[in-house]
Design a protein around this motif. Structure first.
Motif, PDB file in Angstrom:
ATOM      1  N   ASP A  36       0.840  -1.186   0.000  1.00 33.60           N
ATOM      2  CA  ASP A  36       0.000   0.000   0.000  1.00 33.60           C
ATOM      3  C   ASP A  36       0.883   1.245   0.000  1.00 33.60           C
ATOM      4  O   ASP A  36       1.516   1.558   1.007  1.00 33.60           O
ATOM      5  CB  ASP A  36      -0.915  -0.011   1.231  1.00 33.60           C
ATOM      6  N   PRO A  37       0.985   1.972  -1.099  1.00 33.97           N
ATOM      7  CA  PRO A  37       1.859   3.158  -1.156  1.00 33.97           C
ATOM      8  C   PRO A  37       1.537   4.182  -0.086  1.00 33.97           C
ATOM      9  O   PRO A  37       2.411   4.904   0.379  1.00 33.97           O
ATOM     10  CB  PRO A  37       1.603   3.719  -2.567  1.00 33.97           C
ATOM     11  N   GLU A  38       0.280   4.279   0.278  1.00 37.33           N
ATOM     12  CA  GLU A  38      -0.109   5.264   1.285  1.00 37.33           C
ATOM     13  C   GLU A  38       0.423   4.899   2.664  1.00 37.33           C
ATOM     14  O   GLU A  38       0.441   5.718   3.568  1.00 37.33           O
ATOM     15  CB  GLU A  38      -1.641   5.370   1.333  1.00 37.33           C
ATOM     16  N   ALA A  39       0.818   3.607   2.844  1.00 36.91           N
ATOM     17  CA  ALA A  39       1.279   3.156   4.158  1.00 36.91           C
ATOM     18  C   ALA A  39       2.778   3.337   4.335  1.00 36.91           C
ATOM     19  O   ALA A  39       3.313   3.054   5.382  1.00 36.91           O
ATOM     20  CB  ALA A  39       0.919   1.679   4.363  1.00 36.91           C
ATOM     21  N   ILE A  40       3.490   3.775   3.264  1.00 33.97           N
ATOM     22  CA  ILE A  40       4.933   3.959   3.347  1.00 33.97           C
ATOM     23  C   ILE A  40       5.259   5.444   3.476  1.00 33.97           C
ATOM     24  O   ILE A  40       4.711   6.274   2.771  1.00 33.97           O
ATOM     25  CB  ILE A  40       5.627   3.375   2.097  1.00 33.97           C
ATOM     26  N   ASP A  41       6.180   5.744   4.378  1.00 30.40           N
ATOM     27  CA  ASP A  41       6.550   7.133   4.654  1.00 30.40           C
ATOM     28  C   ASP A  41       7.526   7.629   3.590  1.00 30.40           C
ATOM     29  O   ASP A  41       8.742   7.568   3.760  1.00 30.40           O
ATOM     30  CB  ASP A  41       7.183   7.194   6.047  1.00 30.40           C
ATOM     31  N   CYS A  42       7.013   8.082   2.452  1.00 32.85           N
ATOM     32  CA  CYS A  42       7.849   8.498   1.319  1.00 32.85           C
ATOM     33  C   CYS A  42       8.205   9.985   1.327  1.00 32.85           C
ATOM     34  O   CYS A  42       9.160  10.399   0.668  1.00 32.85           O
ATOM     35  CB  CYS A  42       7.147   8.153   0.001  1.00 32.85           C
ATOM     36  N   ASP A  43       7.456  10.800   2.030  1.00 31.37           N
ATOM     37  CA  ASP A  43       7.715  12.240   2.031  1.00 31.37           C
ATOM     38  C   ASP A  43       8.535  12.647   3.259  1.00 31.37           C
ATOM     39  O   ASP A  43       8.399  13.754   3.779  1.00 31.37           O
ATOM     40  CB  ASP A  43       6.388  13.007   1.997  1.00 31.37           C
ATOM     41  N   TRP A  44       9.418  11.744   3.694  1.00 32.59           N
ATOM     42  CA  TRP A  44      10.169  11.947   4.928  1.00 32.59           C
ATOM     43  C   TRP A  44      11.068  13.177   4.868  1.00 32.59           C
ATOM     44  O   TRP A  44      11.231  13.877   5.864  1.00 32.59           O
ATOM     45  CB  TRP A  44      11.022  10.708   5.229  1.00 32.59           C
ATOM     46  N   SER A 104      10.206   3.960   4.876  1.00 39.12           N
ATOM     47  CA  SER A 104      10.778   3.626   3.582  1.00 39.12           C
ATOM     48  C   SER A 104      12.262   3.311   3.758  1.00 39.12           C
ATOM     49  O   SER A 104      12.877   3.659   4.773  1.00 39.12           O
ATOM     50  CB  SER A 104      10.617   4.793   2.616  1.00 39.12           C
ATOM     51  N   VAL A 105      12.852   2.646   2.758  1.00 37.71           N
ATOM     52  CA  VAL A 105      14.289   2.369   2.792  1.00 37.71           C
ATOM     53  C   VAL A 105      15.064   3.680   2.895  1.00 37.71           C
ATOM     54  O   VAL A 105      16.040   3.789   3.639  1.00 37.71           O
ATOM     55  CB  VAL A 105      14.714   1.590   1.525  1.00 37.71           C
ATOM     56  N   GLU A 106      14.616   4.700   2.147  1.00 40.95           N
ATOM     57  CA  GLU A 106      15.298   5.996   2.167  1.00 40.95           C
ATOM     58  C   GLU A 106      15.299   6.617   3.560  1.00 40.95           C
ATOM     59  O   GLU A 106      16.318   7.165   4.001  1.00 40.95           O
ATOM     60  CB  GLU A 106      14.636   6.949   1.170  1.00 40.95           C
ATOM     61  N   LYS A 107      14.178   6.504   4.253  1.00 42.91           N
ATOM     62  CA  LYS A 107      14.132   7.097   5.590  1.00 42.91           C
ATOM     63  C   LYS A 107      14.981   6.297   6.565  1.00 42.91           C
ATOM     64  O   LYS A 107      15.626   6.872   7.460  1.00 42.91           O
ATOM     65  CB  LYS A 107      12.686   7.170   6.093  1.00 42.91           C
ATOM     66  N   GLN A 108      15.024   4.985   6.398  1.00 43.25           N
ATOM     67  CA  GLN A 108      15.885   4.171   7.253  1.00 43.25           C
ATOM     68  C   GLN A 108      17.351   4.552   7.052  1.00 43.25           C
ATOM     69  O   GLN A 108      18.101   4.706   8.021  1.00 43.25           O
ATOM     70  CB  GLN A 108      15.679   2.684   6.947  1.00 43.25           C
ATOM     71  N   VAL A 109      17.759   4.712   5.803  1.00 43.77           N
ATOM     72  CA  VAL A 109      19.138   5.112   5.510  1.00 43.77           C
ATOM     73  C   VAL A 109      19.421   6.505   6.072  1.00 43.77           C
ATOM     74  O   VAL A 109      20.486   6.750   6.647  1.00 43.77           O
ATOM     75  CB  VAL A 109      19.404   5.074   3.991  1.00 43.77           C
ATOM     76  N   ALA A 110      18.453   7.414   5.935  1.00 48.84           N
ATOM     77  CA  ALA A 110      18.624   8.775   6.454  1.00 48.84           C
ATOM     78  C   ALA A 110      18.803   8.764   7.972  1.00 48.84           C
ATOM     79  O   ALA A 110      19.653   9.489   8.514  1.00 48.84           O
ATOM     80  CB  ALA A 110      17.420   9.631   6.068  1.00 48.84           C
TER      81      ALA A 110
END
Length: 396
Positions: A36-44, A104-110
């Motif tokens: 579910d794209p809405e369930a992933i924190d993409c605008d971190w 998201s993977v990006e937020k984990q890396v951040a």
């Protein structure tokens, strides 16, 4: 007997079904969340920048991004690509933000990069991203494990063509022919619980510390590193325990093409190091004399310029990844070498990606402030002969 057996059988059936139903329900729930794209924190990033902007943070978005994470957005994306498979293949349990969306993977890396770059507490880093302390701990360690495995190719001894390029650059920049790098050490300071605080880890300045030794090229890139050894040992002993020493002694590295100087002498490959190191056929230290000749002084000046490449690299490393420059509170000594290694890998990745090293990041003072070099008296004849040839060469 039969009724009793039947009774036990009836009790087990509903219990087994209940367990299976619960497992299936949990499996479906875990698998369903990432779809579910809405369930992933993409605008971190937008949320993070808004939450953490201040007068000390650059107003330009790209500069602000590098300020927080030490990497440009392009380099950041590359780092994410290295660890993505590992972070996705092991879905985090409970790694959600305060709004209930999966990280998201990006937020984990951040989160991991910010923890390593700032050296701030897990609580402070968590507050900056809207996650809890335990999430910062989990995310950071999972990132470290992944990058340690996936970025090995960014820290290895160069091939023969690359070595020739490095030697050429060192001679062009500093005048020392056939030099392959500069070697130095730094201390990673920590506090230890009383039960682990042995004299081995107590260094000359009465701090508990772990050694990090690095060999660097002309661009301040790590060519080799070793860590994990107690800060209480001498630098010469650390060298002899290192894999680098064994490789050099067994002629597996630093055994490439010699260079013939104008006076006819042949110079083998070598690295330069400070007075804490022994003078070896492949490790050249400065002249140490109460009454040095003009030629000795001239050699030492050139030698120091090359050696300072390693010192500057450590300043950059500990300034960029400030978890290494702050006193670590009771770190797990089995995990600390992995943290140090990943910071070294990140240092190299930034250089390899053509990303610039921030000028305002390096430590303002020496990377090992307060530590004095302890003179090593060990001298090998072939090392002394090579140093003499180099000294004579610089006079011409």
């Amino acid at each position: 007997m039969a009724p009793v057996k039947q009774k036990k059988k009836n009790k087990k059936k509903p219990l087994n079904k209940a367990k299976k139903l619960a497992k299936n329900k949990e499996k479906k729930r875990v698998n369903a969340v990432p779809l579910d794209p809405e369930a992933i924190d993409c605008d971190w990033w937008d949320t993070f920048w808004l939450r953490n902007s201040s007068p000390s943070v650059p107003s330009d978005e790209d500069y602000a991004f590098k300020h927080f994470f030490r990497a440009s957005k392009t380099t950041f994306s590359y780092i994410c690509s290295l660890v993505r498979e590992d972070l996705i293949s092991r879905p985090p349990s409970g790694l959600i933000n305060i709004e209930g969306r999966l990280l998201s993977v990006e937020k984990q890396v951040a989160i991991a990069l910010r923890r390593l770059a700032s050296g701030d507490s897990q609580v402070s880093v968590g507050a900056a991203f809207g996650v809890g302390q335990s999430t910062v701990s989990q995310v950071t360690w999972r990132f470290i494990e992944a990058l340690e495995e996936r970025a090995k190719h960014h820290l290895r001894w160069p091939d023969s063509d690359r070595i020739e390029e490095i030697k050429s650059k060192f001679e062009e920049m500093y005048g020392l022919p056939n030099c392959c790098g500069a070697i130095d050490t730094t201390h990673i300071i920590m506090t230890l619980p009383a039960v682990q605080a042995s004299d081995d880890w107590c260094d000359q300045e009465k701090n508990y510390s772990m050694f990090l030794q690095g060999v660097f090229d002309h661009e301040m890139r790590f060519l080799n590193m070793v860590t994990g050894w107690p800060g209480g040992m001498t630098v010469s002993k650390l060298l002899k325990f290192s894999g680098f020493f064994k490789l050099c002694e067994n002629a597996q590295i630093l055994d490439g093409n010699p260079k013939t100087l104008s006076q006819g002498a042949q110079i083998r490959e070598y690295v330069v190091g400070g007075i804490s190191y022994p003078l070896l056929p492949w490790l050249i230290t400065p002249h140490d004399s109460d009454h040095p000749s003009d030629s000795m002084v001239a050699f030492n000046e050139r030698h120091e310029k090359v050696r300072s490449v390693a010192a500057t690299a450590f300043q950059q490393l500990k300034g960029s990844w400030r978890i290494l420059s702050k006193v670590m509170w009771r770190p797990d000594r089995r995990k600390l070498p992995s943290i140090i290694l990943v910071c070294c890998l990140l240092h190299n990745i930034i250089i390899d990606c053509g990303d610039y090293l921030q000028e305002d990041v390096p430590l303002s003072g020496h990377h090992d402030s307060g530590y004095a070099d302890r003179y090593c008296k060990q001298t090998e004849p072939l090392g002394s002969e090579l140093r003499g040839c180099l000294t004579e060469h610089l006079l011409r």
